[in-house]
Motif scaffolding. Structure first.
Motif, PDB file in Angstrom:
ATOM      1  N   PRO A   1     -15.092 -55.021  -8.481  1.00  0.00           N
ATOM      2  CA  PRO A   1     -15.243 -53.590  -8.772  1.00  0.00           C
ATOM      3  C   PRO A   1     -15.061 -52.745  -7.523  1.00  0.00           C
ATOM      4  O   PRO A   1     -15.504 -53.115  -6.438  1.00  0.00           O
ATOM      5  CB  PRO A   1     -16.684 -53.490  -9.292  1.00  0.00           C
ATOM      6  CG  PRO A   1     -17.399 -54.630  -8.626  1.00  0.00           C
ATOM      7  CD  PRO A   1     -16.385 -55.733  -8.492  1.00  0.00           C
ATOM      8  N   ALA A   2     -14.396 -51.622  -7.673  1.00  0.00           N
ATOM      9  CA  ALA A   2     -14.193 -50.712  -6.552  1.00  0.00           C
ATOM     10  C   ALA A   2     -15.438 -49.875  -6.320  1.00  0.00           C
ATOM     11  O   ALA A   2     -16.120 -49.487  -7.268  1.00  0.00           O
ATOM     12  CB  ALA A   2     -13.003 -49.799  -6.827  1.00  0.00           C
ATOM     13  N   THR A   3     -15.720 -49.586  -5.057  1.00  0.00           N
ATOM     14  CA  THR A   3     -16.807 -48.667  -4.758  1.00  0.00           C
ATOM     15  C   THR A   3     -16.339 -47.249  -5.066  1.00  0.00           C
ATOM     16  O   THR A   3     -15.133 -46.967  -5.091  1.00  0.00           O
ATOM     17  CB  THR A   3     -17.212 -48.732  -3.276  1.00  0.00           C
ATOM     18  OG1 THR A   3     -16.133 -48.218  -2.479  1.00  0.00           O
ATOM     19  CG2 THR A   3     -17.540 -50.142  -2.846  1.00  0.00           C
ATOM     20  N   PRO A   4     -17.269 -46.320  -5.305  1.00  0.00           N
ATOM     21  CA  PRO A   4     -16.871 -44.926  -5.489  1.00  0.00           C
ATOM     22  C   PRO A   4     -16.064 -44.388  -4.314  1.00  0.00           C
ATOM     23  O   PRO A   4     -15.150 -43.583  -4.496  1.00  0.00           O
ATOM     24  CB  PRO A   4     -18.212 -44.193  -5.626  1.00  0.00           C
ATOM     25  CG  PRO A   4     -19.131 -45.220  -6.206  1.00  0.00           C
ATOM     26  CD  PRO A   4     -18.714 -46.506  -5.546  1.00  0.00           C
ATOM     27  N   ALA A   5     -16.392 -44.842  -3.085  1.00  0.00           N
ATOM     28  CA  ALA A   5     -15.649 -44.389  -1.905  1.00  0.00           C
ATOM     29  C   ALA A   5     -14.198 -44.851  -1.963  1.00  0.00           C
ATOM     30  O   ALA A   5     -13.272 -44.103  -1.636  1.00  0.00           O
ATOM     31  CB  ALA A   5     -16.313 -44.900  -0.632  1.00  0.00           C
ATOM     32  N   VAL A   6     -13.988 -46.093  -2.384  1.00  0.00           N
ATOM     33  CA  VAL A   6     -12.630 -46.628  -2.503  1.00  0.00           C
ATOM     34  C   VAL A   6     -11.860 -45.883  -3.589  1.00  0.00           C
ATOM     35  O   VAL A   6     -10.689 -45.516  -3.408  1.00  0.00           O
ATOM     36  CB  VAL A   6     -12.665 -48.138  -2.781  1.00  0.00           C
ATOM     37  CG1 VAL A   6     -11.298 -48.645  -3.223  1.00  0.00           C
ATOM     38  CG2 VAL A   6     -13.134 -48.896  -1.544  1.00  0.00           C
ATOM     39  N   ILE A   7     -12.518 -45.649  -4.720  1.00  0.00           N
ATOM     40  CA  ILE A   7     -11.862 -44.916  -5.811  1.00  0.00           C
ATOM     41  C   ILE A   7     -11.448 -43.528  -5.339  1.00  0.00           C
ATOM     42  O   ILE A   7     -10.329 -43.065  -5.596  1.00  0.00           O
ATOM     43  CB  ILE A   7     -12.793 -44.817  -7.028  1.00  0.00           C
ATOM     44  CG1 ILE A   7     -13.062 -46.206  -7.612  1.00  0.00           C
ATOM     45  CG2 ILE A   7     -12.181 -43.910  -8.111  1.00  0.00           C
ATOM     46  CD1 ILE A   7     -14.165 -46.240  -8.649  1.00  0.00           C
ATOM     47  N   ALA A   8     -12.343 -42.848  -4.632  1.00  0.00           N
ATOM     48  CA  ALA A   8     -12.045 -41.503  -4.144  1.00  0.00           C
ATOM     49  C   ALA A   8     -10.900 -41.530  -3.134  1.00  0.00           C
ATOM     50  O   ALA A   8     -10.016 -40.664  -3.161  1.00  0.00           O
ATOM     51  CB  ALA A   8     -13.291 -40.888  -3.519  1.00  0.00           C
ATOM     52  N   ALA A   9     -10.901 -42.521  -2.244  1.00  0.00           N
ATOM     53  CA  ALA A   9      -9.845 -42.615  -1.235  1.00  0.00           C
ATOM     54  C   ALA A   9      -8.490 -42.859  -1.886  1.00  0.00           C
ATOM     55  O   ALA A   9      -7.475 -42.260  -1.501  1.00  0.00           O
ATOM     56  CB  ALA A   9     -10.167 -43.736  -0.248  1.00  0.00           C
ATOM     57  N   ILE A  10      -8.468 -43.729  -2.887  1.00  0.00           N
ATOM     58  CA  ILE A  10      -7.209 -44.026  -3.583  1.00  0.00           C
ATOM     59  C   ILE A  10      -6.750 -42.802  -4.370  1.00  0.00           C
ATOM     60  O   ILE A  10      -5.550 -42.483  -4.405  1.00  0.00           O
ATOM     61  CB  ILE A  10      -7.377 -45.249  -4.496  1.00  0.00           C
ATOM     62  CG1 ILE A  10      -7.605 -46.512  -3.651  1.00  0.00           C
ATOM     63  CG2 ILE A  10      -6.163 -45.428  -5.398  1.00  0.00           C
ATOM     64  CD1 ILE A  10      -7.961 -47.741  -4.458  1.00  0.00           C
ATOM     65  N   ALA A  11      -7.685 -42.106  -5.005  1.00  0.00           N
ATOM     66  CA  ALA A  11      -7.329 -40.900  -5.761  1.00  0.00           C
ATOM     67  C   ALA A  11      -6.678 -39.860  -4.855  1.00  0.00           C
ATOM     68  O   ALA A  11      -5.668 -39.240  -5.220  1.00  0.00           O
ATOM     69  CB  ALA A  11      -8.564 -40.317  -6.447  1.00  0.00           C
ATOM     70  N   ARG A  12      -7.238 -39.667  -3.661  1.00  0.00           N
ATOM     71  CA  ARG A  12      -6.653 -38.712  -2.717  1.00  0.00           C
ATOM     72  C   ARG A  12      -5.252 -39.155  -2.306  1.00  0.00           C
ATOM     73  O   ARG A  12      -4.333 -38.342  -2.219  1.00  0.00           O
ATOM     74  CB  ARG A  12      -7.536 -38.581  -1.473  1.00  0.00           C
ATOM     75  CG  ARG A  12      -8.837 -37.842  -1.695  1.00  0.00           C
ATOM     76  CD  ARG A  12      -9.433 -37.366  -0.364  1.00  0.00           C
ATOM     77  NE  ARG A  12      -9.525 -38.427   0.623  1.00  0.00           N
ATOM     78  CZ  ARG A  12     -10.527 -39.282   0.714  1.00  0.00           C
ATOM     79  NH1 ARG A  12     -11.534 -39.216  -0.146  1.00  0.00           N
ATOM     80  NH2 ARG A  12     -10.547 -40.209   1.656  1.00  0.00           N
ATOM     81  N   ALA A  13      -5.089 -40.445  -2.058  1.00  0.00           N
ATOM     82  CA  ALA A  13      -3.786 -40.956  -1.624  1.00  0.00           C
ATOM     83  C   ALA A  13      -2.738 -40.834  -2.722  1.00  0.00           C
ATOM     84  O   ALA A  13      -1.537 -40.678  -2.437  1.00  0.00           O
ATOM     85  CB  ALA A  13      -3.927 -42.420  -1.193  1.00  0.00           C
ATOM     86  N   LEU A  14      -3.172 -40.891  -3.973  1.00  0.00           N
ATOM     87  CA  LEU A  14      -2.248 -40.802  -5.106  1.00  0.00           C
ATOM     88  C   LEU A  14      -2.111 -39.381  -5.649  1.00  0.00           C
ATOM     89  O   LEU A  14      -1.352 -39.142  -6.579  1.00  0.00           O
ATOM     90  CB  LEU A  14      -2.725 -41.721  -6.236  1.00  0.00           C
ATOM     91  CG  LEU A  14      -2.645 -43.230  -5.965  1.00  0.00           C
ATOM     92  CD1 LEU A  14      -3.343 -44.010  -7.068  1.00  0.00           C
ATOM     93  CD2 LEU A  14      -1.187 -43.669  -5.826  1.00  0.00           C
ATOM     94  N   PHE A  15      -2.887 -38.441  -5.075  1.00  0.00           N
ATOM     95  CA  PHE A  15      -2.873 -37.041  -5.520  1.00  0.00           C
ATOM     96  C   PHE A  15      -3.272 -36.910  -6.996  1.00  0.00           C
ATOM     97  O   PHE A  15      -2.637 -36.203  -7.776  1.00  0.00           O
ATOM     98  CB  PHE A  15      -1.496 -36.396  -5.281  1.00  0.00           C
ATOM     99  CG  PHE A  15      -1.099 -36.378  -3.839  1.00  0.00           C
ATOM    100  CD1 PHE A  15      -1.595 -35.416  -2.977  1.00  0.00           C
ATOM    101  CD2 PHE A  15      -0.241 -37.348  -3.329  1.00  0.00           C
ATOM    102  CE1 PHE A  15      -1.250 -35.407  -1.629  1.00  0.00           C
ATOM    103  CE2 PHE A  15       0.119 -37.347  -1.981  1.00  0.00           C
ATOM    104  CZ  PHE A  15      -0.387 -36.373  -1.129  1.00  0.00           C
ATOM    105  N   VAL A  16      -4.340 -37.632  -7.361  1.00  0.00           N
ATOM    106  CA  VAL A  16      -4.908 -37.516  -8.708  1.00  0.00           C
ATOM    107  C   VAL A  16      -6.414 -37.319  -8.554  1.00  0.00           C
ATOM    108  O   VAL A  16      -6.958 -37.427  -7.464  1.00  0.00           O
ATOM    109  CB  VAL A  16      -4.631 -38.777  -9.562  1.00  0.00           C
ATOM    110  CG1 VAL A  16      -3.144 -38.981  -9.755  1.00  0.00           C
ATOM    111  CG2 VAL A  16      -5.270 -40.022  -8.934  1.00  0.00           C
ATOM    112  N   GLN A  17      -7.089 -37.009  -9.661  1.00  0.00           N
ATOM    113  CA  GLN A  17      -8.537 -36.883  -9.643  1.00  0.00           C
ATOM    114  C   GLN A  17      -9.176 -38.256  -9.861  1.00  0.00           C
ATOM    115  O   GLN A  17      -8.576 -39.150 -10.464  1.00  0.00           O
ATOM    116  CB  GLN A  17      -9.000 -35.922 -10.734  1.00  0.00           C
ATOM    117  CG  GLN A  17      -8.478 -34.506 -10.573  1.00  0.00           C
ATOM    118  CD  GLN A  17      -9.025 -33.588 -11.634  1.00  0.00           C
ATOM    119  OE1 GLN A  17     -10.234 -33.505 -11.855  1.00  0.00           O
ATOM    120  NE2 GLN A  17      -8.130 -32.884 -12.321  1.00  0.00           N
ATOM    121  N   THR A  18     -10.408 -38.388  -9.390  1.00  0.00           N
ATOM    122  CA  THR A  18     -11.086 -39.675  -9.572  1.00  0.00           C
ATOM    123  C   THR A  18     -11.231 -40.027 -11.051  1.00  0.00           C
ATOM    124  O   THR A  18     -11.166 -41.199 -11.417  1.00  0.00           O
ATOM    125  CB  THR A  18     -12.475 -39.652  -8.904  1.00  0.00           C
ATOM    126  OG1 THR A  18     -13.225 -38.541  -9.410  1.00  0.00           O
ATOM    127  CG2 THR A  18     -12.355 -39.548  -7.393  1.00  0.00           C
TER     128      THR A  18
END
Length: 395
Positions: free
Chosen positions: A47-64
């Motif tokens: 499972p991804a941590t919320p921090a990882v999810i947020a970082a990936i969302a920013r990198a992909l230009f999408v919302q969490t």
């Protein structure tokens, strides 16, 4: 119908990554996370941590929420919770219409009592009961505040907006939770209540925490601290200040600043020694237990999973502690247990979290992703895990 087990955060990440024409290594570099971690998350193994999810969302230009899949509409419809959202949405839009001539409000004391009851329902994770009663209370409290304005009346209205924030956050409606906080600020200003305003800034910082906007979150904590300097000295103010320190600790942990996170945990611990357990003070659940729970969470956010589990083993949650907080903590521990290779312990923790707060856990992304990881970790899925996955709507 329940969702197929492949529909998890990792699969959504892979979908958006391919739309952006990125390799796993390219996305990992953009998100400043390890390639191996991204690979495991995309596979649904961990499972991804919320921090990882947020970082990936920013990198992909999408919302969490694009990655978590919230709100989980199929399950909301099964539980008949989706039909309760629109009345809340409409009630949040009544704030500037003045008194409703068709509403005869009760006394402020009676309205305050019901507002507190709804806060208690949320802490007991009786989300459906609270959501059903909330729109009518907002309408009544709005009319009361406009008919006979007073600090007390505006405080009650602010409390109803706080409950709207709690409900919409737990059910995954991020747009509505922001609207609810705006309404809370509007009412708190009219109540001339710096503590309410400070609590609102804490809640707002948590919204930015979830979206990975850590600098904005830290600024909001600073504004909240400054606002609370205007409040009367005493336990209520101390509780709000302590909770802001816990929010700051989480923001620092997710941004990779472990030293600052530990400093805020230490400051909150000192305050909690004076306040004791303050479960009902603005319904923040501040106190020694919440400090300990946040210490576990901050360690997990820094990928110190073994240390997080070790600290968690020393945490003793009081019987009177809110079910909502207890279940969220246990789900956090379950995720850490899975990461350190203890799937059976993780499953036991998830079952316990479900027993404590079934409505909340059914819609909790961490719960769902940890279940997905457990299914991937088992060559043959135990019946208890199959039932848990089916209940969560992912298998």
């Amino acid at each position: 119908m329940p969702r197929h087990i492949s529909e998890h955060i990792g699969e959504r990440i892979a979908k958006y990554r391919k739309l952006r024409r990125l390799t796993q290594r390219e996305l990992a570099a953009r998100a400043h996370i390890s390639y191996s971690m991204l690979a495991k998350v995309e596979q649904g193994v961990k499972p991804a941590t919320p921090a990882v999810i947020a970082a990936i969302a920013r990198a992909l230009f999408v919302q969490t929420v694009d990655l978590t899949g919230q709100p989980y509409l199929a399950e909301l419809r099964q539980d008949e919770l989706d039909i309760l959202i629109q009345p809340i949405r409409e009630a949040l839009d009544l704030y500037d219409l003045g008194a409703d001539p068709d509403v005869l409000p009760r006394t402020v004391d009676e309205l305050r009592s019901e507002a507190d009851q709804l806060c208690a329902l949320i802490r007991e994770t009786r989300i459906k009961d609270a959501a059903r009663a909330l729109p009518g209370l907002i309408a009544e409290a709005t009319t009361a505040a406009h008919t006979a304005p007073s600090d007390a009346a505006w405080q009650v209205l602010a409390s109803t907006y706080r409950t709207a924030y709690d409900i919409t956050t737990k059910l995954g409606y991020s747009d509505l939770c922001v609207v609810a906080l705006d309404r809370m600020a509007w009412a708190a200003e009219r109540a001339s209540d710096p503590v309410l305003a400070g609590v609102r800034q804490y809640l707002r910082s948590i919204v930015y925490l979830r979206s990975g906007q850590f600098d904005l979150g830290r600024r909001l904590v600073g504004v909240g601290m400054a606002t609370l300097e205007q409040a009367d000295v005493g336990r209520v103010r101390d509780v709000a200040v302590g909770q802001l320190h816990l929010g700051a600790a989480m923001l620092a942990a997710r941004s990779g600043d472990g030293d600052t996170s530990a400093e805020h945990i230490s400051l909150a611990a000192r305050i909690s020694e004076a306040t004791g357990e303050a479960v009902r003070v603005h319904w923040l659940s501040f106190g020694p237990t919440n400090v300990a729970v946040h210490q576990v969470a901050t360690l997990a956010e820094q990928y110190k999973y073994a240390e997080a589990v070790q600290v968690a083993e020393q945490v003793r949650v009081p019987d009177e502690w809110p079910a909502s907080r207890a279940a969220a903590h246990i789900a956090e521990v379950a995720r850490a247990q899975l990461w350190i290779g203890r799937p059976e312990a993780s499953l036991t923790s998830l079952q316990r979290a479900r027993e404590i707060a079934p409505q909340q856990m059914r819609y909790h992304p961490m719960m769902r992703e940890t279940v997905t990881g457990l299914v991937s970790a088992h060559r043959s899925t135990p019946g208890t895990l199959t039932g848990l996955a089916h209940w969560a709507g992912i298998g």
